[in-house]
Enzyme design. Structure first.
Site, PDB file in Angstrom:
ATOM      1  NE  ARG A  47      -4.219  -1.800   1.940  1.00 35.92           N
ATOM      2  CZ  ARG A  47      -5.107  -2.153   2.855  1.00 35.92           C
ATOM      3  NH1 ARG A  47      -4.930  -1.796   4.125  1.00 35.92           N
ATOM      4  NH2 ARG A  47      -6.180  -2.842   2.527  1.00 35.92           N
ATOM      5  CE  LYS A 207     -20.208 -14.117   8.824  1.00 31.42           C
ATOM      6  NZ  LYS A 207     -20.490 -12.987   9.746  1.00 31.42           N
ATOM      7  N   GLY A 383     -13.128  -4.132   0.936  1.00 26.85           N
ATOM      8  CA  GLY A 383     -14.503  -3.668   1.124  1.00 26.85           C
ATOM      9  C   GLY A 383     -14.948  -2.725   0.029  1.00 26.85           C
TER      10      GLY A 383
END
Length: 404
Positions: A47, A207, A383
Site C-alpha cells: 500500500r 459468508k 470492502g
C-alpha cells in the site's frame, strides 16, 4: 440490469493529471494501513508502494508542499501501537526523500510555514481524532485549511464517508483522484464495461450474506460464476446436500435458490464444488478426508475444494478471457487447506485473461501463492472493491470534481 452507477461516476472523476498543481499545497489521503509484526516491522508495504506514483507526481510537478494523511488500524485513542511513526523510515527509503512527522494538525500547519517549498509532511494517524470517523464538519474544514488541492488516493477507504475522505472536499477548492485511484477506476471499468468475453466471476469467502448484492448485481455482465469457499456450502445445502458440520447460513437458503434460478434465466453457468476436503477438527491432530460434496462424512466440515473440483474450476478459468476474483476458496491460511485456492491462483496467473483481484483476503491468498506479480490488477481495497461490484456509489467519489 447491471447497476454500474459507481463506476460511471468514477470514470467522470478528475484526476490529479487534469489540473495544474504547480506551487500549490497538496493534501493526499493515502492508505498506509499496512500489516506489522509485534516489533512494528512492516510485513507487506504494497500500500505504501502503490502511493508513490502520486507523491512523486506532485514532487515532479513542483507542488509547494505535500501533506500525507492516513489511518492505521482501529485505535480507540492515541497509542504507540497505531502510530504512523512506524512507517516513516520505510516511506523515506522508498521515496528517497526526507519526511517530517507531524503529531497534530496544528503542528502540520506550523511546519508548512517553517519548512518551505517542496517539503513533505506525514501527519499522525488520522483516526486518533474521533471526529474523523464521525465525519465532523468542523474537522473536515480544519483539514481543508492545510491545502489548496485535496487528492484522494486511498481506494481502500473510499467506501467510508469520513472527514479525510469525504468531509474535507466540501471546503477544498479542487478535489481530485490520485494516480492509484485512477488505476483502480480503469481496471474495474475494463472488467465491467465491454469486457473481453467470456467473463468469469470467482466468488468465495465465508459468508453468502456479504456477497449477495454482488451476485444479484453482476449476473448481467458475467457469463460464468464459480462459487467456492464456505459460502458454497449454503448453495449446496439449498440443492439438498447434507453439509454436516460445515458452515452454512440457513437463513439464506432461499436467496441461494433465487440466485441459482436467476442465473438459469440469464443463461449464466454457475459452478459449485463437486468434491470437498473436509475435517472433523481444525486442530493439528485433525482427521482430513476428501469426498463428493453430497457425501461429507458425519461430523465433518468442508474446508477446501477437492481435487476434482480444482480440475473443473481450472478448466473454466482457462476458457475465460476476463476473470474477476473476490474471496478465497478454502481456509487458505492453513497449509493443509490451501491447495485449492493456490491452484486457482496459479491457473489464473498462467492464463491470458485480464484478471482483476478484489483486495483483502483474495489479495493475501494470491500473495501467499507467490502470484502477485502475475495478475493483471490487484485492488488495494477489499470492502471498497466489493461495494463497487455491488453497484454502489462510493461516497469518496461523489465529492470529487468531475470532468466537464
Amino acid at each position: 440490469m447491471l447497476q454500474v452507477a459507481g463506476i460511471n461516476l468514477m470514470q467522470q472523476t478528475q484526476s490529479i493529471k487534469d489540473i495544474d498543481i504547480t506551487n500549490k499545497r497538496i493534501l493526499i489521503r493515502v492508505d498506509f494501513n499496512v500489516p506489522m509484526d509485534k516489533e512494528f516491522n512492516i510485513s507487506d508495504d504494497t500500500r505504501i508502494r502503490e502511493a508513490l506514483p502520486t507523491i512523486n507526481y506532485c514532487i515532479d510537478n513542483h507542488a509547494k508542499n505535500i501533506i500525507l494523511v492516513s489511518h492505521l488500524g482501529r485505535p480507540k485513542s492515541r497509542d504507540h501501537k497505531h502510530s504512523l511513526r512506524h512507517i516513516l523510515k520505510r516511506l523515506e527509503r522508498l521515496l528517497n526523500k526526507n519526511i517530517t512527522f507531524a503529531e497534530t494538525i496544528e503542528q502540520a500547519k506550523d511546519l508548512q510555514n517553517t519548512l518551505g517549498d517542496q517539503s513533505i509532511i506525514l501527519l499522525e494517524n488520522i483516526r486518533f481524532y474521533p471526529e474523523e470517523e464521525q465525519n465532523d464538519t468542523e474537522f473536515g474544514k480544519k483539514l481543508a485549511l492545510l491545502c489548496d488541492v485535496f487528492v484522494n488516493d486511498a481506494f481502500g477507504t473510499s467506501h467510508r464517508a469520513h472527514a479525510s475522505t469525504y468531509g474535507i472536499a466540501k471546503f477544498t477548492a479542487q478535489k481530485v483522484a490520485g494516480l492509484l485511484l485512477k488505476k483502480e477506476i480503469d481496471s474495474f471499468a475494463k472488467a465491467l464495461f465491454n469486457p473481453i468475453k467470456p467473463v468469469l466471476l470467482i466468488v468465495g469467502g465465508s459468508k453468502v450474506s456479504s456477497k449477495l448484492a454482488l451476485l444479484y448485481n453482476i449476473l448481467d455482465v458475467v457469463d460464468k460464476v464459480i462459487i467456492g469457499g464456505a459460502m458454497s456450502n449454503t448453495f449446496l445445502k439449498a440443492l439438498g446436500y447434507d453439509m454436516q458440520k460445515s458452515l452454512v447460513e440457513d437463513g439464506l437458503l432461499e436467496d441461494a435458490k433465487k440466485i441459482l434460478a436467476l442465473a438459469v434465466q440469464k443463461k449464466v453457468k454457475i459452478y459449485l464444488p463437486v468434491d470437498v476436503v473436509s475435517t472433523n477438527s481444525l486442530e493439528d491432530n485433525a482427521n482430513i478426508q476428501t469426498s463428493p460434496s453430497q457425501d461429507i462424512p458425519q461430523g465433518f466440515m468442508a474446508v477446501d475444494i477437492g481435487p476434482a473440483t480444482t480440475r473443473l474450476f481450472n478448466q473454466v478459468i482457462r476458457a475465460s478471457q476476463t476473470i474477476i476474483w473476490n474471496g478465497p476458496l478454502g481456509i487458505y491460511e492453513n497449509p493443509k487447506f490451501s491447495r485449492g485456492t493456490f491452484s486457482i491462483a496459479h491457473t489464473i496467473s498462467d492464463s491470458y485473461a485480464f484478471s482483476l483481484i478484489g483486495g483483502g483476503d483474495t489479495a493475501d491468498a494470491v500473495d501467499k501463492a507467490g502470484e502477485r506479480e502475475n495478475m493483471s490488477f490487484i485492488s488495494t481495497g477489499g470492502g471498497a472493491s466489493l461495494e463497487l461490484l455491488e453497484g454502489k456509489i462510493l461516497p469518496a467519489f461523489e465529492v470529487l470534481d468531475k470532468k466537464a
